[in-house]
Design a protein around this motif. Sequence first.
Motif, short mmCIF file in Angstrom:
data_model
loop_
_atom_site.label_atom_id
_atom_site.label_comp_id
_atom_site.label_asym_id
_atom_site.label_seq_id
_atom_site.Cartn_x
_atom_site.Cartn_y
_atom_site.Cartn_z
N MET A 114 0.83 -1.20 0.00
CA MET A 114 0.00 0.00 0.00
C MET A 114 0.87 1.26 0.00
O MET A 114 0.52 2.27 -0.61
N GLU A 208 -12.48 3.11 -5.80
CA GLU A 208 -12.03 3.89 -4.64
C GLU A 208 -12.54 5.33 -4.73
O GLU A 208 -12.91 5.93 -3.71
N TRP A 219 -9.62 3.88 5.91
CA TRP A 219 -9.77 2.55 6.47
C TRP A 219 -10.99 1.84 5.91
O TRP A 219 -10.94 0.64 5.57
N THR A 221 -12.39 2.40 3.00
CA THR A 221 -12.09 2.06 1.60
C THR A 221 -11.23 0.81 1.52
O THR A 221 -11.48 -0.08 0.69
N PHE A 222 -10.24 0.74 2.41
CA PHE A 222 -9.37 -0.44 2.40
C PHE A 222 -10.15 -1.70 2.80
O PHE A 222 -10.03 -2.75 2.14
N ARG A 223 -10.96 -1.59 3.83
CA ARG A 223 -11.65 -2.76 4.35
C ARG A 223 -12.74 -3.28 3.40
O ARG A 223 -12.87 -4.49 3.21
N ILE A 226 -10.76 -2.52 -1.10
CA ILE A 226 -9.48 -3.11 -1.51
C ILE A 226 -9.31 -4.53 -0.98
O ILE A 226 -8.93 -5.44 -1.72
#
Length: 310
Positions: A114, A208, A219, A221-223, A226
């Motif tokens: 990342m 995103e 966080w 967006t990542f969880r 992604i």
Amino acid sequence: MTTTASAREPVATSPAPARKRAGARFLRPEARNGLLLVLPAFLLFVLFRFGPAIAGGILSFTDYTLGGETEWTGLANFERLVHDDRFWDSLRVTVVYSLLAVPGSIIVSVAMAMLVRRTFRGVRLFRSIFFLPVVTSLVLAGIIFTWIFSEDGPWSSLLRAVGFEGGSWLADSVLVLPALVVVSIWTRFGYGMLIVLARLQDIPRELEEAAHVDGAGPWQTFRHIILPQLKPALFFLGVLETTVAFQAFDTIWVMTGGGPGRASRTLVIELYDQGFRNFDQDYAATIGVALFVMTLIVALIQRLIMGRDK
């Protein structure tokens, strides 16, 4: 006006022509020459890759002595394995080491991927630097980290400087495994970073951007965006890192030799001792077969949990 039956009925397709075309391709001189060229390499691969594994499996059912006779003993070595406290103690050390090393390596790999995902000046240099531990000799890494974790090394000096008790982690039966896990993560995260980074490049940025427009933070967006997309790469890394952790030997042997006591004696070190120090090679082969079966079971469980829909 009349219409013929052949014009009204759909024309039935047959796979036979396709099979004939595929067979004809293999009969071409170019295809035959290509197969002949790769055949020696394929046979050598099968001979040297699967031959020793099959021989080890057969050896585990025998009473084998170097230079002596070989006697078929059936499951006697496996019965000995089940009642061997040293085997179970080494298995416990291997499992604890793997439970610490595998998640740690994957988490660091994802974090580093990342970090170097975005394009900025010098990003290729950072990626190359992070990959360097992968191509560094494990023996050399073990020697360097032995000094780092020694009583007079920089890690102990740092701990004493911030008020903690110093001392060698490698001489402590509790701290020796965390120290070895740190070395394992350092030597492995570069490879995992490349795998995750390749997958990250395939995720559409529009997803995103849409999440950002809807108010999602980094966080979230990542969880929710992604991490689900990384599932195939994480499954691959999980299986790979578990296999590597179960077979860990080089750095552990260089740094501790399995000590202090039996605190870092993994299954592979126990196998090495039985085979090349005690010359009990049929029993060492039995440990190898047990290690293979356990690695296979863990991989199938990981497949069931993480890769069911892939």
